[in-house]
Design a protein around this motif. Structure first.
Motif, PDB file in Angstrom:
ATOM      1  N   LEU A   6      -8.554 -29.841  -7.279  1.00 34.44           N
ATOM      2  CA  LEU A   6      -8.820 -31.249  -6.971  1.00 34.44           C
ATOM      3  C   LEU A   6      -7.968 -31.752  -5.818  1.00 34.44           C
ATOM      4  CD1 LEU A   6      -8.924 -32.700 -10.593  1.00 34.44           C
ATOM      5  CD2 LEU A   6     -10.813 -32.819  -8.973  1.00 34.44           C
ATOM      6  N   PHE A  65     -14.582 -36.642  -7.413  1.00 40.28           N
ATOM      7  CA  PHE A  65     -14.077 -37.585  -8.404  1.00 40.28           C
ATOM      8  C   PHE A  65     -13.388 -38.744  -7.715  1.00 40.28           C
ATOM      9  CE2 PHE A  65     -14.897 -33.772 -10.614  1.00 40.28           C
ATOM     10  CZ  PHE A  65     -15.317 -34.182 -11.870  1.00 40.28           C
ATOM     11  N   SER A  72     -12.418 -34.354 -15.032  1.00 42.72           N
ATOM     12  CA  SER A  72     -12.764 -33.168 -14.253  1.00 42.72           C
ATOM     13  C   SER A  72     -12.754 -31.901 -15.100  1.00 42.72           C
ATOM     14  CB  SER A  72     -11.842 -33.025 -13.050  1.00 42.72           C
ATOM     15  OG  SER A  72     -10.506 -33.160 -13.437  1.00 42.72           O
TER      16      SER A  72
END
Length: 810
Positions: free
Chosen positions: A663, A679, A691
């Motif tokens: 991420l 996200f 996530s």
DNA sequence: GATTTTACGTA
DNA sequence: CGTACGTAAAATCT
């Protein structure tokens, strides 16, 4: 202090905000506080230099209480005070002096002051003529402070700023203005259809849009565009009355059918339009090449995808959505042209992002989703009536008892009345809602959890259980007592792109959603949340059976492969293709979890339940407090159990860490099926939990939908598909065809996928019964040929999203 | 009276 | 713990 406008003379871009805040008031400079920081960041994202731009506000002094309405005479903020008028004249003079190419209106006050328009949400992103200084152009977007409050608006805002940057290169306001023949006479429209058919539109697709009236979704207006620049639209219904006589209708339908059947089509939300055309006009649109809703979903899953929004992002056209009330046909024609224009943009965007495979995958789901909506699901009347009677009796009985005990009439469906009853009138200990963070305020609740808690604190008081029973029966009734179609069916709309929006923007993990059909508005709407008991009213015809085929432990399998848990992977691979009795005896994942956790060979029921609950909780990173509620134990005991679980399954924490690592770059994850999701949450636990859920859920959803499409395309003529339930497919068939059907389902649903460098094949379970709610497990081995895991892989090949992507990038 | 928000329940 | 949607009541807007 009065705040001045700053920036170099004759700058190409002029940003206009609303009014100074605290820091601006202190310094005399615009956008220096918190909102200024956000502005800097937004400009940076859009590649705009603040130093090269002019920046100011409409109001030049800080309003009392920071409320802009103090500068207006009316609540609606349309009549400015003399003071504000003077400031607007100052702004006008500055604009005339500096002659910027584009004025960016930040927020609704600036939009109003510059253009006289209201409604920022609908107009943002569209280039508008300036009313304050005629001849100049204005591009409105959100105020930076509004982005601080509404995080979901940041991405659209950046797109708007990029568009503004493009518009700063030239001065003129030049729209591409489509030519629309609106309210065309029907003979003219038929000629248009003939012409399109004859020339096949030079091999290019046409875009189609229909306007419908409810109920029944009858087509009132229809338009067709042959390019982004030309459309014709005609009226078919005026109120309830047809505009066509019988002869015209026959001829119109004949040519419409020819055109829609044989030309490639562009639509926005094709599943709706083709279902209506199929149901009402008996036209089957076979060749939909572009659904702009699906393209937008694939490219920008986080963004809105209505036509007005897509137009603001993809096109340089005049806003047209406001015409829907005044000239429906012109509106319809513009919809067609702009859908065409959006389609051309989205083709390139799909390619630019290398998302062709994902686009094809979602497009292929349109026919089966449409079929399922039109087909519906039959209700068994007698069962339904009996169950309604039974549940209504429970509602009445519990209500009567409660009224006797309490001594007054309470609406138990009203949280407010229930709060007053329990916590004020009866003085029971108040129960609070679970908070996301410790800083959130405590809020009262009377939900099921609270009632259960109260029941355990006060075991002698019967009212809690009675209220629970009452509310449950009320709820059940809503799944049973509903309007049916004339042939006793309920219908749902399966939504390929999902539809919901929260404070952070859209979420879409690639699973279908289910909502009430507006074409056939019968039933309780969503068919993906029917409780097991209410499923009994959906019965197979006499001599027929309903079969359920579902992926076994689907999400847990995906988590196992993703986390590289060798022991788990071996378990799933060893147990593949076994009869359920043998699988449950030797390869029960929860039993094995418990065996390892408690270091025992013989596992009790409770220990298995702990294993099951804790695996699920751990996969999605639940905390000990939630676990303690589920296991009905103390928080410290739950903590102890979790620690033990993580000790035995260290891969899980490592996997969670690897997700966080993934991420870090741009908050984007890619699933084994190649689906991307960005996200939008702020960095933190909420983002992480969301996530962790993405890859397993999305992979299972995509896998099932691939299977469903395969089943429909390959066997649609012979197999009656009933339902899609995220990780299960339901079909119905004659009793003697059960074995054959199970074989077909197994062929359709066994799909090897490369996950984390290993081949994953999720096994399938079958249940058979007379109704959706009453089914018994069966072993497919009793009916169908047996293949080993390796044979399945050899036969089917392995889906490899990574490979597809890398080969298409060059 | 219409629209939006909140609470709740189910997969 | 997550995702999803629908419904009813409450709250807010006009």
């Amino acid at each position: 202090m009065k705040v001045k406008t700053v920036g170099p003379a004759n700058a190409k871009m002029f940003f206009v905000g609303e009014a100074p805040g605290k820091d601006e008031d202190l310094t005399g400079l615009p956008f220096v506080g918190y909102a200024g920081k956000t502005l800097n960041w937004l400009l940076g994202q859009a590649g705009i230099s603040r130093a090269e731009s002019l920046i100011g506000n409409v109001a030049r002094e800080r309003p009392a209480n920071n409320k802009i309405s103090t500068f207006f005479e009316d609540k609606q903020c349309t009549i400015p005070t003399p003071q504000l008028i003077a400031w607007m004249m100052e702004l006008k003079a500055e604009l005339e002096e500096n002659q910027p190419n584009v004025i960016v209106a930040l927020g609704s006050t600036a939009l109003w002051a510059l253009t006289g328009e209201k409604g920022l949400g609908k107009l943002r992103g569209y280039v508008l003529p300036c009313r304050l200084v005629p001849g100049m152009k204005v591009l409105p977007t959100y105020h930076p402070q509004a982005i601080n409050y509404e995080w979901k608006n940041f991405f659209p805002c950046i797109l708007d700023l990029k568009k503004a940057k493009y518009h700063s290169k030239f001065r003129e306001l030049k729209y591409s203005t489509p030519q629309v023949v609106d309210n065309a006479p029907i003979s003219g429209f038929i000629d248009y259809l003939k012409n399109i058919y004859e020339h096949k539109n030079d091999g290019k697709p046409i875009s189609v849009d229909i306007e419908t009236i409810q109920p029944g979704s009858h087509i009132s207006t229809m338009g067709i565009a042959i390019s982004p620049m030309f459309a014709m639209s005609t009226c078919l219904l005026k109120g309830k009355y047809p505009c066509l006589n019988e002869n015209e209708e026959v001829e119109f339908n004949y040519w419409l059918s020819k055109v829609l059947t044989e030309l490639p089509l562009i639509l926005q939300n094709a599943a709706y339009d083709i279902s209506v055309l199929n149901l009402n006009n008996h036209i089957w649109c076979k060749n939909v090449v572009m659904d702009t809703l699906i393209a937008a979903h694939v490219c920008w899953p986080e963004l809105p995808r209505d036509l007005g929004f897509l137009g603001s992002i993809c096109l340089d056209v005049e806003p047209w959505k406001h015409l829907s009330g005044t000239n429906n046909s012109l509106y319809n024609g513009l919809d067609c042209c702009n859908t065409y224009g959006i389609a051309e943009f989205m083709y390139k965007e799909v390619e630019r992002l290398s998302l062709q495979e994902n686009f094809k995958h979602e497009m292929s789901q349109i026919p089966v989703a449409s079929m399922l909506q039109l087909q519906g699901l039959e209700v068994h009347n007698e069962t339904q009536e009996q169950m309604i009677k039974d549940y209504k009796k429970i509602v009445a009985d519990t209500k009567k008892l409660l009224t006797e005990i309490i001594g007054k009439d309470v609406n138990f469906a009203s949280p407010k009345q229930l709060q007053k009853l329990l916590y004020v009138d009866l003085g029971f200990p108040v129960q609070h809602k679970r908070r996301k963070s410790k800083d959130d305020p405590l809020k009262l609740t009377t939900d099921a959890g609270a009632l259960k808690k109260l029941a355990s604190i006060l075991p002698d008081n019967p009212i809690f259980k009675l209220i629970l029973k009452h509310k449950k029966a009320l709820k059940m009734n809503s799944f049973l007592d509903m309007k049916l179609s004339p042939d006793n069916r309920v219908h749902t709309s399966y939504n390929i792109t999902g539809s919901s929006e929260d404070a952070l923007g859209r979420k879409s993990f690639g699973r279908w959603s289910s909502s009430g059909s507006i074409i056939l508005p019968f039933g309780s709407g969503n068919l993906q949340n029917i409780p097991p008991d209410a499923r009994k009213i959906y019965r197979a015809k006499p001599g027929w059976k309903i079969i359920q085929a579902d992926y076994i432990q689907a999400e847990a399998v995906v988590v196992g492969y993703l986390s590289g848990d060798q022991r788990l992977i071996k378990l799933f691979e060893d147990s593949f293709g076994l009869r359920s009795a043998e699988r449950k005896a030797k390869y029960d994942i929860h039993v094995i979890t418990a065996q390892n956790m408690f270091s025992v060979k013989e596992v009790t029921k409770e220990q298995r339940q702990i294993g099951k609950t804790i695996r699920h909780a751990a996969n999605y990173s639940a905390g000990p407090q939630v676990l303690s509620l589920q296991l009905n134990c103390t928080t410290s005991r739950a903590k102890q159990l979790m620690d033990l679980y993580y000790q035995i399954n260290p891969q899980l924490k490592l996997w969670h860490q690897s997700i966080q690592e993934e991420l870090r770059k741009d908050k984007t994850l890619v699933t084994p099926m190649g689906r991307r999701h960005r996200f939008l949450e702020r960095w933190g636990d909420e983002l992480f939990r969301s996530s962790y859920a993405f890859k397993p859920q999305s992979t299972v959803g995509d896998l099932l939908n691939s299977s469903l499409v395969y089943l429909y395309n390959e066997y649609g003529e012979t197999i009656d598909i009933l339902l899609q339930l995220h990780d299960a497919i339901y079909v119905t068939c004659q009793e003697e065809m059960v074995g054959n059907t199970i074989g077909i389902l197994r062929d359709s649903m066994l799909r090897p996928v490369l996950v984390n460098h290993r081949v994953m094949v999720i096994d399938i379970d079958f249940k058979v019964g007379d109704s959706w709610g009453e089914q018994d497990e069966v072993d497919w081995q009793d009916y169908s040929n047996s293949f080993t895991r390796q044979e399945v892989i050899d036969m089917k090949g392995v889906y490899n999203a990574e490979h597809g992507r890398s080969s298409s990038e060059h």
